[in-house]
Scaffold this motif. Structure first.
Motif, PDB file in Angstrom:
ATOM      1  N   ILE A 191     -39.363 -83.379 -11.980  1.00  0.00           N
ATOM      2  CA  ILE A 191     -37.974 -82.971 -12.157  1.00  0.00           C
ATOM      3  C   ILE A 191     -37.117 -83.355 -10.947  1.00  0.00           C
ATOM      4  N   ASP A 192     -35.820 -83.348 -11.170  1.00  0.00           N
ATOM      5  CA  ASP A 192     -34.845 -83.657 -10.125  1.00  0.00           C
ATOM      6  C   ASP A 192     -34.992 -82.681  -8.948  1.00  0.00           C
ATOM      7  N   PRO A 193     -34.784 -83.149  -7.716  1.00  0.00           N
ATOM      8  CA  PRO A 193     -34.924 -82.269  -6.543  1.00  0.00           C
ATOM      9  C   PRO A 193     -34.088 -81.003  -6.606  1.00  0.00           C
ATOM     10  N   THR A 194     -32.918 -81.058  -7.237  1.00  0.00           N
ATOM     11  CA  THR A 194     -32.088 -79.848  -7.326  1.00  0.00           C
ATOM     12  C   THR A 194     -32.747 -78.787  -8.190  1.00  0.00           C
ATOM     13  N   VAL A 196     -36.111 -78.544  -8.407  1.00  0.00           N
ATOM     14  CA  VAL A 196     -37.324 -78.128  -7.683  1.00  0.00           C
ATOM     15  C   VAL A 196     -37.035 -76.872  -6.860  1.00  0.00           C
ATOM     16  N   MET A 197     -35.866 -76.838  -6.242  1.00  0.00           N
ATOM     17  CA  MET A 197     -35.490 -75.664  -5.456  1.00  0.00           C
ATOM     18  C   MET A 197     -34.967 -74.579  -6.391  1.00  0.00           C
ATOM     19  N   PRO A 198     -35.518 -73.367  -6.328  1.00  0.00           N
ATOM     20  CA  PRO A 198     -35.157 -72.313  -7.286  1.00  0.00           C
ATOM     21  C   PRO A 198     -33.733 -71.816  -7.096  1.00  0.00           C
ATOM     22  N   ALA A 199     -33.271 -71.071  -8.079  1.00  0.00           N
ATOM     23  CA  ALA A 199     -31.916 -70.516  -8.030  1.00  0.00           C
ATOM     24  C   ALA A 199     -31.697 -69.693  -6.770  1.00  0.00           C
ATOM     25  N   PHE A 336     -33.668 -68.701 -22.156  1.00  0.00           N
ATOM     26  CA  PHE A 336     -33.888 -69.021 -20.750  1.00  0.00           C
ATOM     27  C   PHE A 336     -35.236 -68.522 -20.226  1.00  0.00           C
ATOM     28  N   SER A 337     -35.850 -67.584 -20.907  1.00  0.00           N
ATOM     29  CA  SER A 337     -37.199 -67.187 -20.485  1.00  0.00           C
ATOM     30  C   SER A 337     -38.156 -68.360 -20.669  1.00  0.00           C
ATOM     31  N   LYS A 338     -37.985 -69.104 -21.760  1.00  0.00           N
ATOM     32  CA  LYS A 338     -38.809 -70.283 -21.995  1.00  0.00           C
ATOM     33  C   LYS A 338     -38.456 -71.396 -21.018  1.00  0.00           C
ATOM     34  N   VAL A 339     -37.150 -71.588 -20.791  1.00  0.00           N
ATOM     35  CA  VAL A 339     -36.695 -72.598 -19.814  1.00  0.00           C
ATOM     36  C   VAL A 339     -37.298 -72.314 -18.446  1.00  0.00           C
ATOM     37  N   ASN A 340     -37.294 -71.057 -18.034  1.00  0.00           N
ATOM     38  CA  ASN A 340     -37.813 -70.707 -16.715  1.00  0.00           C
ATOM     39  C   ASN A 340     -39.324 -70.888 -16.624  1.00  0.00           C
ATOM     40  N   GLU A 346     -43.108 -77.104 -14.037  1.00  0.00           N
ATOM     41  CA  GLU A 346     -42.725 -78.379 -13.436  1.00  0.00           C
ATOM     42  C   GLU A 346     -42.716 -78.297 -11.915  1.00  0.00           C
ATOM     43  N   ARG A 347     -42.374 -77.150 -11.364  1.00  0.00           N
ATOM     44  CA  ARG A 347     -42.404 -76.995  -9.905  1.00  0.00           C
ATOM     45  C   ARG A 347     -43.835 -77.032  -9.377  1.00  0.00           C
ATOM     46  N   ILE A 348     -44.761 -76.471 -10.125  1.00  0.00           N
ATOM     47  CA  ILE A 348     -46.180 -76.565  -9.748  1.00  0.00           C
ATOM     48  C   ILE A 348     -46.613 -78.025  -9.726  1.00  0.00           C
ATOM     49  N   LYS A 349     -46.135 -78.772 -10.687  1.00  0.00           N
ATOM     50  CA  LYS A 349     -46.445 -80.200 -10.766  1.00  0.00           C
ATOM     51  C   LYS A 349     -45.902 -80.952  -9.544  1.00  0.00           C
ATOM     52  N   VAL A 350     -44.675 -80.616  -9.156  1.00  0.00           N
ATOM     53  CA  VAL A 350     -44.075 -81.243  -7.975  1.00  0.00           C
ATOM     54  C   VAL A 350     -44.876 -80.916  -6.725  1.00  0.00           C
TER      55      VAL A 350
END
Length: 370
Positions: A191-194, A196-199, A336-340, A346-350
């Motif tokens: 995913i895009d770097p933006t 990768v960093m959480p809200a 958004f629960s599914k999106v999150n 995806e962050r684990i993948k990064v």
């Protein structure tokens, strides 16, 4: 570990600058000493930007001059204060002659670094052609911006691509290009770097905008009268204020209450606090997903596949507006629960990718890709 990073941080675009910041901060989590090579494409230098935008049109130059000064203040100030840049400025390939560095690894960063249309041709430094022979090289969420490349472009860049140890790309189409046109197998999609960093990371830097009541935010990069008409009607039907994030002063004539070239983190804050975001921008879409704000996505005429790939990844293709009379899109709400959950995955993948590249470079990528 010292990392030399080259990306499109100097383009006068909120998403481009914020992705560079996000990349820098992510690498720092791995204990990296990050230096962003201060590469500024010739067409976007302060000296050339007006000609790039206006050509020889004197009237257009006069109209856009205040915006140019504001861009220099907002983007230049943020880059100076938040990015760790090289002392030397690079603006063409010759500037990399006799390049000196003690970096342990070299990285092509994210954004449309490999989009020859966007970059007015192939820019070989963005393929790390300046890095010392046999040095470690990788790409982090790079983008071709297209689903297929010409044979000529592949021929120009194939030897450079083959010198990378690992390549991660932002879009699924980029993965196809690497595997089918370059026959490069040590690649993956992240995913895009933006994103990768959480809200929580982004909210550390923001303040709530001074807007009374609920609003729909328009962030529009391409002129489109049908887009404008839809946004106005959408706001009216949903009894919301229409707020327009203007990247130029002359956009004040468009519908909605204008917020004129605000500070960098206002881009994040305005999206975070909106009820809806209507946009043709990949990064406005990405931040909407990250901050759990409902986007309405209008694909631009060029490079719309980038947004499509993002929506497909998060299984929210219904947020693509295909018909300007489709106001029922507001009822196709995002789970958004599914999106999150997807974001977490995806962050684990990064992190797995970065751990391998930065901390365990001798390990094979093959097992991880599977």
């Amino acid at each position: 570990m010292k990392v030399d990073l080259i990306t499109l941080h100097a383009v006068k675009n909120y998403g481009s600058v914020l992705q560079a910041f996000a990349t820098q901060e992510k690498f720092k989590e791995y204990g990296c000493d990050v230096r962003i090579l201060n590469y500024i494409r010739p067409d976007v230098t302060d000296e050339n930007l007006m000609t790039t935008w206006c050509g020889n049109n004197l009237l257009k130059k006069i109209v856009l001059l205040p915006s140019f000064y504001r861009w220099k203040k907002i983007f230049g100030g943020f880059i100076r204060d938040y990015l760790n840049l090289s002392d030397k400025v690079f603006s063409n390939e010759d500037d990399f002659i006799d390049f000196q560095s003690d970096a342990d690894i070299y990285c092509t960063g994210s954004d449309q670094v490999w989009n020859s249309g966007w970059n007015n041709g192939v820019i070989k430094p963005l393929y790390l052609n300046f890095a010392p022979e046999n040095s470690r090289k990788f790409a982090y969420a790079a983008s071709f911006g297209n689903s297929v490349l010409s044979e000529n472009e592949v021929a120009q860049t194939k030897e450079l691509i083959e010198k990378y140890d690992y390549i991660s790309v932002r879009e699924e189409s980029g993965l196809g290009i690497l595997e089918e046109q370059y026959m490069f197998k040590k690649s993956c999609q992240i995913i895009d770097p933006t994103l990768v960093m959480p809200a929580s990371f982004w909210r550390k830097y923001t303040k709530k905008p001074k807007i009374d009541g609920d609003y729909v935010l328009v962030y529009q990069l391409n002129n489109n009268k049908l887009f404008d008409k839809f946004a106005a009607e959408f706001a009216k039907k949903n009894k919301l204020k229409l707020i327009r994030f203007c990247t130029r002063y002359d956009q004040i004539i468009k519908n909605g209450k204008s917020i004129l070239i605000p500070e960098m983190f206002d881009f994040v804050s305005l999206i975070d606090n909106a009820r809806y975001v209507i946009t043709d921008s990949l990064h406005a879409t990405a931040f909407s997903i990250n901050l759990n704000t409902e986007p309405v996505c209008i694909y631009p005429q060029n490079y719309g596949s980038r947004i499509e790939s993002l929506l497909n990844l998060f299984e929210i293709g219904s947020r693509h507006l295909k018909d300007y009379n489709d106001f029922d899109i507001v009822n196709r709400q995002i789970d958004f629960s599914k999106v999150n959950q997807i974001l977490d995955r995806e962050r684990i993948k990064v992190d797995a990718f970065l751990k391998m590249v930065l901390l365990e470079p001798k390990k094979s990528i093959e097992k991880w890709i599977k």
